[in-house]
Design an enzyme around this catalytic site. Structure first.
Site, PDB file in Angstrom:
ATOM      1  N   ILE A   1      -7.711 -20.556  -9.911  1.00 14.06           N
ATOM      2  CA  ILE A   1      -7.634 -19.999  -8.569  1.00 14.06           C
ATOM      3  C   ILE A   1      -8.896 -20.457  -7.838  1.00 14.06           C
ATOM      4  O   ILE A   1      -9.895 -20.805  -8.461  1.00 14.06           O
ATOM      5  CB  ILE A   1      -7.500 -18.455  -8.557  1.00 14.06           C
ATOM      6  CG1 ILE A   1      -8.678 -17.789  -9.281  1.00 14.06           C
ATOM      7  CG2 ILE A   1      -6.184 -18.032  -9.186  1.00 14.06           C
ATOM      8  CD1 ILE A   1      -8.613 -16.258  -9.255  1.00 14.06           C
ATOM      9  N   ASP A   2      -8.832 -20.478  -6.532  1.00 12.64           N
ATOM     10  CA  ASP A   2      -9.945 -20.986  -5.738  1.00 12.64           C
ATOM     11  C   ASP A   2     -11.242 -20.248  -6.055  1.00 12.64           C
ATOM     12  O   ASP A   2     -11.235 -19.068  -6.427  1.00 12.64           O
ATOM     13  CB  ASP A   2      -9.662 -20.832  -4.245  1.00 12.64           C
ATOM     14  CG  ASP A   2      -8.555 -21.735  -3.757  1.00 12.64           C
ATOM     15  OD1 ASP A   2      -8.258 -22.728  -4.440  1.00 12.64           O
ATOM     16  OD2 ASP A   2      -7.994 -21.437  -2.693  1.00 12.64           O
ATOM     17  N   LYS A   3     -12.348 -20.927  -5.863  1.00 17.52           N
ATOM     18  CA  LYS A   3     -13.661 -20.343  -6.103  1.00 17.52           C
ATOM     19  C   LYS A   3     -13.832 -19.033  -5.350  1.00 17.52           C
ATOM     20  O   LYS A   3     -14.351 -18.055  -5.888  1.00 17.52           O
ATOM     21  CB  LYS A   3     -14.753 -21.337  -5.694  1.00 17.52           C
ATOM     22  CG  LYS A   3     -16.172 -20.815  -5.853  1.00 17.52           C
ATOM     23  CD  LYS A   3     -17.194 -21.865  -5.447  1.00 17.52           C
ATOM     24  CE  LYS A   3     -18.619 -21.352  -5.604  1.00 17.52           C
ATOM     25  NZ  LYS A   3     -19.623 -22.376  -5.212  1.00 17.52           N
TER      26      LYS A   3
END
Length: 338
Positions: A157-159
């Site tokens: 998942i995105d940072k």
């Protein structure tokens, strides 16, 4: 046979761009019949057969948009897309970073990733990642099938997105989890706080996603090419005027997992995630901006709230829920007063 790089790089089950590339390899009819991993290794000499087997296990090799599930299957003629992730510049080092573990056994670990933590090292972000923390927590038990740069990582998942993730501690778990993600046989639900509300209040967003031709750091819905992407959504609560909400809480269920999928799809409905610096074009109403500032939200308001799957080794049905982190929870309470 022909092979060429393709800039529309994404990932089989996550949502964080890693700067990798997609290699397109075309097999002619006379190159088919043998094992597909052997045929592709012969057609793409820069990739070893072992490397191709690992990429297949991660769902990173596709033909006609569908991931291969086994390297032993017979090769067929056509164009194969091979996702090749970027490699970190150095071996990741164990770091003593606290982890909020939801479940752990000898095969896998499920935990809550905070916003601001990258999944794995990448150029410019070599430390402080989930991999660094897992190497300290799991030690030598972390699965190495993901490669030196990303041991144990099965999806991303995105940072700046928070929420539930799973990592593999054994190669058997890694292969099994990768197959579940590649087959979309996994439950993934997200909560987004959006500018305005998508219309209608529930539905399905379908649109192939590829890298934007205008901004290479962004993804975009494209009319041709790209990766098929499907997001099911439902407005759980609208804030402000009901006829034209100022913001909304939206539940999103992923049927596919493309880079930035939810962020791109919600933006295409005119309801981007609040705080999204990439896809949140257009400022929210003044009241919403004030609520964002008071809540201290400094990232996109997106949280991976549910992750459910069948344990790839024991067969046990597992399902995990994660409450909204403080910044999103406070923002939701403030929005409810509008």
């Amino acid at each position: 046979m022909a092979s060429e790089p393709n800039d529309a790089a994404d990932e089989s089950s996550g949502a964080e761009d890693d700067g990798g590339e997609v290699l397109t390899v075309t097999l002619a009819p006379e190159q088919t019949g043998e094992r597909v991993d052997r045929a592709l290794a012969a057609a793409a000499p820069d990739l070893s057969r072992a490397r191709l087997q690992a990429l297949i296990a991660e769902g990173r090799v596709r033909i006609a948009g569908r991931p291969l599930t086994s390297g032993s299957a017979a090769a067929v003629a056509g164009s194969y897309e091979i996702d090749i992730p970027a490699v970190a510049p150095a071996d990741p080092k164990p770091e003593a970073i606290p982890l909020n573990v939801l479940f752990e056994d000898p095969h896998l670990i499920v935990l809550e990733k905070p916003a601001g933590m990258a999944m794995h090292p990448a150029p410019g972000s070599e430390s402080g990642t989930l991999v660094n923390a897992l190497l300290r927590h799991c030690g030598a038990g972390l699965s190495g099938i993901g490669g030196v740069a990303r041991p144990g990582i099965v999806h991303r998942i995105d940072k700046e997105t928070s929420g539930v993730v799973v990592a593999a501690k054994t190669d058997a778990a890694h292969q099994g989890l990768s197959a579940l993600f590649a087959a979309h046989d996994i439950e993934r639900a997200y909560v987004a706080l959006t500018r305005g509300a998508p219309h209608p209040t529930s539905g399905t967003i379908e649109g192939a996603i590829a890298r934007s031709t205008h901004d290479r750091k962004k993804m975009a819905i494209v009319k041709s090419g790209g990766r098929h992407a499907v997001t099911h959504y439902k407005v759980e609560r609208a804030f402000g005027r009901q006829e034209k909400p100022l913001a909304a809480r939206v539940a999103c269920r992923l049927e596919t997992g493309r880079t930035h999928q939810i962020r791109v799809h919600l933006a295409s409905k005119g309801a981007p995630c609040l705080g999204d610096p990439v896809y949140g074009s257009g400022a929210p109403a003044a009241e919403v901006r004030a609520a964002i500032a008071e809540a201290g939200l400094k990232r996109q308001a997106l949280h991976a709230a549910v992750l459910g799957f069948r344990h790839p080794v024991t067969g046990e049905t597992l399902r995990f829920e994660s409450p909204l982190p403080d910044d999103m929870a406070v923002l939701e309470r403030l929005l409810a007063t509008l």
